[in-house]
Design an enzyme around this catalytic site. Sequence first.
Site, short mmCIF file in Angstrom:
data_model
loop_
_atom_site.label_atom_id
_atom_site.label_comp_id
_atom_site.label_asym_id
_atom_site.label_seq_id
_atom_site.Cartn_x
_atom_site.Cartn_y
_atom_site.Cartn_z
N SER A 148 0.85 -1.18 0.00
CA SER A 148 0.00 0.00 0.00
C SER A 148 0.88 1.24 0.00
CB SER A 148 -0.90 0.02 1.24
OG SER A 148 -0.12 0.21 2.41
N LYS A 149 0.25 2.40 0.05
CA LYS A 149 1.01 3.66 0.00
C LYS A 149 1.94 3.83 1.18
CE LYS A 149 -0.80 7.09 -3.10
NZ LYS A 149 -1.06 8.52 -3.24
N ARG A 150 1.65 3.14 2.28
CA ARG A 150 2.55 3.28 3.42
C ARG A 150 3.93 2.70 3.12
NH1 ARG A 150 -0.59 -1.08 4.96
NH2 ARG A 150 0.56 -2.99 5.47
#
Length: 493
Positions: free
Chosen positions: A256-258
Amino acid sequence: MDNSKIRVRYAPSPTGSLHVGGVRTALFNWLFARKNNGTFVLRIEDTDLERSTEESVEQLKRSLRWIGLEWDEGPEIDGPYGPYRQTERFDLYREAAQKLLDSGAAYRDFATAEELAELREEARAEKRQPIYTGGEYREMDPEEARRRAESGEPFTVRMKTPREGQTVVQDLIRGPVTFENQNIEDFVIMKSTDTPTYNFAAAVDDAEMRISHVIRGDDHLSNTPRQILVYGALGYDLPAFAHVPQVLGPDKKKLSKRHGAASVEDFAEQGYLPEALFNYLALLGAGYAADEEIFSPDELAERFRIDRVSGNPAVFDEKKLTAINAVYLRRKSPEDLALVAAPMLVESGAATEEELQRDMPRLTQIMVLLRDRLNRITEIPEAVGYFYGGEIEYDPEQFEQQLGKEFVRENFPELLERLRALPEWTEEAIEETVRGLAAEKEKGARHLIHPLRFAATGRTVSAGLFETLALLGRERTLLRLEKAVEQMQRLPA
């Protein structure tokens, strides 16, 4: 199976950005089709009317094309089995559902939301799976069910799932996966809104579009027995199935974007080249030999084997992607890189459009010098910016470290005068001047090279100093050295 009949599809739902896991699945389908001289179909599964958006459809198409995945049939291209958006195929699903009702393989279910909630609550209280088996509606006389439906009573259409036996998914990656039919509820195929559910529409479409191999994410494995039941009830031949494991971040959690980036557009914005992302994702969990990493799409297709795809989740390694991206950057011509760099330099404020247009050959020469030092396109403004503009601001601490030593303070003004007096501003003349002065002072050239680099560029690391100063030009270099000498004189003794 005759290779000429191999047909695969990528069938995303347009409810958001195209993520890495999805594009890798699309890529595996594309490689399998190219390997076998087959057809790659794009189908838009937009039956989720509340969440599907036209913006997402366009983003999906844009992302696929950016990374190099052109489809043979699908939106904008069409083909013999269109339309290729599910919202344009509702009549086909209604016709198939009616066929199942007529054959007795499906039934109208009039259970209300309250009834279904009560059944789920009972199952929870008895600590068993809430598997819905239709109750009175499953065995209701079809004529009575039809009359109730025609009177306007809301209903769904459910598959009459067999209560005994097993449904086996013969998976090309995992081998046979067995599901007990008693654990498969009578699932809905048409909602009360007269629209199809995913499992029904996907099965009907795959059959009607003559899809030979369904290659998709393993999050769909649990859907497959339901779809197999639909195939059988409608008299369709089964396709081959291959369920691709998901892509995880380094922490073994869903990417994910994390983790820095997750969608194709994220990677584009972070300076990765489409050919590099294509190459890396094609290798990810695909079972290619580990001795090579850089392949063209055709080479990847030639080597692709669906049965070699790992059954374990793939871990995304951004360092590996960055290394592959650096290789592709080095393969670009300096002229192409200069065309990429120019608008980025203007946008960052490092250079004006006019000065770049006046001297594109100089920017091309700069890219020759810096190409091997770049990992991502987004590094260009920082890497190239100091070649443009006039004076630069020095970090005070670094300035004192580089230009505050006694030898430098005593000899740097003389170096400036000798450089100013050069009849020709070439890297050879600059190098001879610097090394000559250092030799006269019986010092290693590094005692002048490091402070000269910092004074001219504002940084302690750069490409080759003498090539850099030649490309900086006489006027810009001398202006910066003069400022450095002035600032040096203000240092405490």
